[in-house]
Write a protein that holds these residues in place. Sequence first.
Motif, PDB file in Angstrom:
ATOM      1  N   GLN A 237       0.777  -1.184   0.174  1.00 50.30           N
ATOM      2  CA  GLN A 237      -0.063  -0.115   0.188  1.00 50.30           C
ATOM      3  C   GLN A 237       0.597   1.259   0.022  1.00 50.30           C
ATOM      4  N   SER A 238       2.116   1.242   0.805  1.00 49.86           N
ATOM      5  CA  SER A 238       2.619   2.462   0.604  1.00 49.86           C
ATOM      6  C   SER A 238       3.655   2.727  -0.637  1.00 49.86           C
ATOM      7  N   GLN A 239       3.759   1.564  -1.316  1.00 48.43           N
ATOM      8  CA  GLN A 239       4.657   1.595  -2.523  1.00 48.43           C
ATOM      9  C   GLN A 239       3.432   2.128  -3.615  1.00 48.43           C
ATOM     10  N   ILE A 240       2.170   1.720  -3.682  1.00 50.28           N
ATOM     11  CA  ILE A 240       1.120   2.164  -4.533  1.00 50.28           C
ATOM     12  C   ILE A 240       0.838   3.771  -4.254  1.00 50.28           C
ATOM     13  N   SER A 241       0.975   4.148  -3.254  1.00 52.19           N
ATOM     14  CA  SER A 241       0.740   5.599  -2.922  1.00 52.19           C
ATOM     15  C   SER A 241       1.982   6.247  -3.620  1.00 52.19           C
ATOM     16  N   THR A 242       3.055   5.863  -3.311  1.00 49.51           N
ATOM     17  CA  THR A 242       4.267   6.510  -3.869  1.00 49.51           C
ATOM     18  C   THR A 242       4.236   6.362  -5.429  1.00 49.51           C
ATOM     19  N   PHE A 243       3.788   5.166  -6.085  1.00 49.15           N
ATOM     20  CA  PHE A 243       3.950   4.910  -7.296  1.00 49.15           C
ATOM     21  C   PHE A 243       2.865   5.904  -8.015  1.00 49.15           C
ATOM     22  N   THR A 244       1.687   6.157  -7.482  1.00 50.35           N
ATOM     23  CA  THR A 244       0.490   7.145  -7.855  1.00 50.35           C
ATOM     24  C   THR A 244       0.825   8.604  -7.847  1.00 50.35           C
ATOM     25  N   GLU A 245       1.712   8.774  -6.875  1.00 48.52           N
ATOM     26  CA  GLU A 245       2.231  10.341  -6.869  1.00 48.52           C
ATOM     27  C   GLU A 245       3.260  10.590  -7.772  1.00 48.52           C
ATOM     28  N   ASN A 246       3.982   9.515  -8.122  1.00 46.38           N
ATOM     29  CA  ASN A 246       5.187   9.728  -9.051  1.00 46.38           C
ATOM     30  C   ASN A 246       4.551   9.477 -10.319  1.00 46.38           C
ATOM     31  N   CYS A 247       3.380   8.903 -10.882  1.00 47.49           N
ATOM     32  CA  CYS A 247       2.809   8.920 -12.044  1.00 47.49           C
ATOM     33  C   CYS A 247       2.132  10.143 -12.430  1.00 47.49           C
ATOM     34  N   LEU A 248       1.220  10.677 -11.348  1.00 48.43           N
ATOM     35  CA  LEU A 248       0.636  12.013 -11.460  1.00 48.43           C
ATOM     36  C   LEU A 248       1.736  13.155 -11.804  1.00 48.43           C
ATOM     37  N   ILE A 249       2.813  13.193 -11.101  1.00 48.14           N
ATOM     38  CA  ILE A 249       4.047  14.113 -11.389  1.00 48.14           C
ATOM     39  C   ILE A 249       4.292  14.005 -12.913  1.00 48.14           C
ATOM     40  N   ALA A 250       4.366  12.527 -13.433  1.00 55.05           N
ATOM     41  CA  ALA A 250       4.928  12.653 -14.809  1.00 55.05           C
ATOM     42  C   ALA A 250       3.874  13.047 -15.536  1.00 55.05           C
ATOM     43  N   TYR A 251       2.669  12.685 -15.436  1.00 50.84           N
ATOM     44  CA  TYR A 251       1.728  13.279 -16.358  1.00 50.84           C
ATOM     45  C   TYR A 251       1.353  14.809 -16.327  1.00 50.84           C
ATOM     46  N   GLN A 252       1.979  15.473 -15.311  1.00 49.24           N
ATOM     47  CA  GLN A 252       2.238  16.895 -15.447  1.00 49.24           C
ATOM     48  C   GLN A 252       2.902  17.284 -16.660  1.00 49.24           C
ATOM     49  N   GLU A 253       3.953  16.366 -16.800  1.00 50.55           N
ATOM     50  CA  GLU A 253       4.923  16.900 -17.755  1.00 50.55           C
ATOM     51  C   GLU A 253       4.566  16.352 -19.420  1.00 50.55           C
ATOM     52  N   LYS A 254       3.812  15.443 -19.189  1.00 50.73           N
ATOM     53  CA  LYS A 254       3.581  14.583 -20.673  1.00 50.73           C
ATOM     54  C   LYS A 254       1.987  14.023 -20.307  1.00 50.73           C
ATOM     55  N   GLN A 255       1.140  14.457 -21.532  1.00 53.31           N
ATOM     56  CA  GLN A 255      -0.214  13.640 -21.432  1.00 53.31           C
ATOM     57  C   GLN A 255      -0.177  12.331 -21.511  1.00 53.31           C
ATOM     58  N   ILE A 256       0.683  11.751 -22.325  1.00 53.73           N
ATOM     59  CA  ILE A 256       0.662  10.216 -22.346  1.00 53.73           C
ATOM     60  C   ILE A 256       1.951   9.548 -22.125  1.00 53.73           C
ATOM     61  N   LEU A 257       1.861   8.669 -21.369  1.00 55.05           N
ATOM     62  CA  LEU A 257       3.300   8.126 -21.110  1.00 55.05           C
ATOM     63  C   LEU A 257       3.210   6.774 -21.949  1.00 55.05           C
ATOM     64  N   SER A 258       4.203   6.080 -22.157  1.00 54.55           N
ATOM     65  CA  SER A 258       4.547   4.751 -22.619  1.00 54.55           C
ATOM     66  C   SER A 258       4.347   3.612 -21.580  1.00 54.55           C
ATOM     67  N   LEU A 259       3.848   2.683 -21.753  1.00 53.23           N
ATOM     68  CA  LEU A 259       3.793   1.537 -20.561  1.00 53.23           C
ATOM     69  C   LEU A 259       5.539   1.271 -20.200  1.00 53.23           C
ATOM     70  N   TRP A 260       6.410   1.603 -20.836  1.00 51.58           N
ATOM     71  CA  TRP A 260       7.716   1.560 -20.503  1.00 51.58           C
ATOM     72  C   TRP A 260       7.894   2.642 -19.493  1.00 51.58           C
ATOM     73  N   ASP A 261       7.297   3.774 -19.583  1.00 50.65           N
ATOM     74  CA  ASP A 261       7.574   4.960 -18.549  1.00 50.65           C
ATOM     75  C   ASP A 261       7.016   4.483 -17.318  1.00 50.65           C
ATOM     76  N   VAL A 262       5.616   3.992 -17.414  1.00 49.22           N
ATOM     77  CA  VAL A 262       4.867   3.740 -16.276  1.00 49.22           C
ATOM     78  C   VAL A 262       5.920   2.391 -15.682  1.00 49.22           C
ATOM     79  N   TYR A 263       6.129   1.405 -16.355  1.00 48.31           N
ATOM     80  CA  TYR A 263       6.765   0.190 -15.756  1.00 48.31           C
ATOM     81  C   TYR A 263       7.838   0.838 -14.987  1.00 48.31           C
ATOM     82  N   ASN A 264       8.678   1.656 -15.472  1.00 46.81           N
ATOM     83  CA  ASN A 264       9.996   2.249 -14.771  1.00 46.81           C
ATOM     84  C   ASN A 264       9.654   3.198 -13.501  1.00 46.81           C
ATOM     85  N   ILE A 265       8.679   3.653 -13.551  1.00 49.64           N
ATOM     86  CA  ILE A 265       8.165   4.422 -12.249  1.00 49.64           C
ATOM     87  C   ILE A 265       7.968   3.276 -11.161  1.00 49.64           C
TER      88      ILE A 265
END
Length: 298
Positions: A237-265
């Motif tokens: 659960q703690s990691q899901i929260s961190t993952f979610t926050e980092n994804c939201l930050i990434a989407y502030q910079e790009k409207q669409i990420l690749s699955l590779w981007d999400v996987y690396n997060i």
Amino acid sequence: MNNIALYEERPVIFDFQNKSVETLSLDTLKRTHKENDINGHPLTGIYHYQVVEQVAELCALNGLNFQIEEIFAAQNRNRQTPGVVILPQVESVFGEKAIEAHVLRRIFTTIKINDQETPDINTTIAIAYHQDGIQIAIGPNVKICHNQCILSPSRTVSNYGNKKVTTEEMFHTVNDWLNNFSDYRINDLRILEQMKQINCTLNDTYQLIGLLTSMRVAKDSSNKKLSKCVNSYPLNQSQISTFTENCLIAYQEKQILSLWDVYNIATELYKPGRTEIPNLIPQNLSLINTLTNYYNLD
């Protein structure tokens, strides 16, 4: 060039009272106290440093260009079998918090293979040695962030659990990986390229986060029918929260990420100090299994 870690050895003593994880070299690991049975043999059949040395020997036998990277030792505060034990009788000889007085039961390291590397990706063998047993895995490594990729159950092996093999069989499997290194490497890079071609909108990632959360809830449920449905969840659960926050930050910079981007997060979280050492390889494997099923990866 075949090397043991090139960085300068820094710690003179360990301080697990103030640190949950310490880094060390193979030479330092060999100086720690060896845990034996009543007959003077390794308590678990093989010492931690011997596992690392044997995998390195297999790399050399297969003609690969490798380097043993830094080794991580972790405490887990378990009263029955703590990750770190300090022996006062040995401290009295070598000094307070001396390396030689430490029994280290939770070890993680990687062996980097530079053969067929690209500017961004090489290959690493991950080794986890802990109270349950030994796990070894192989897969691409993202150089810039040192993110370990494990892309198939066939890229992992352990001497405990439902699919356990003997320690000898485990090393045979590792040798098979290295003997067929080129084929494995080509196939792994093909999967990574496929992930780069899959676009993930923010809504797609929201759905993935919901799936990861559902898996975590099921696995941790007191309902046995639910908990048996998930062998290992990708993120707690703690990691899901961190993952979610980092994804939201990434989407502030790009409207669409690749699955590779999400996987690396997500794989950024699979490092000592951020994930318990016994869970590093199982969670990593669970993630790729989840993505493979969800996105129909080949």
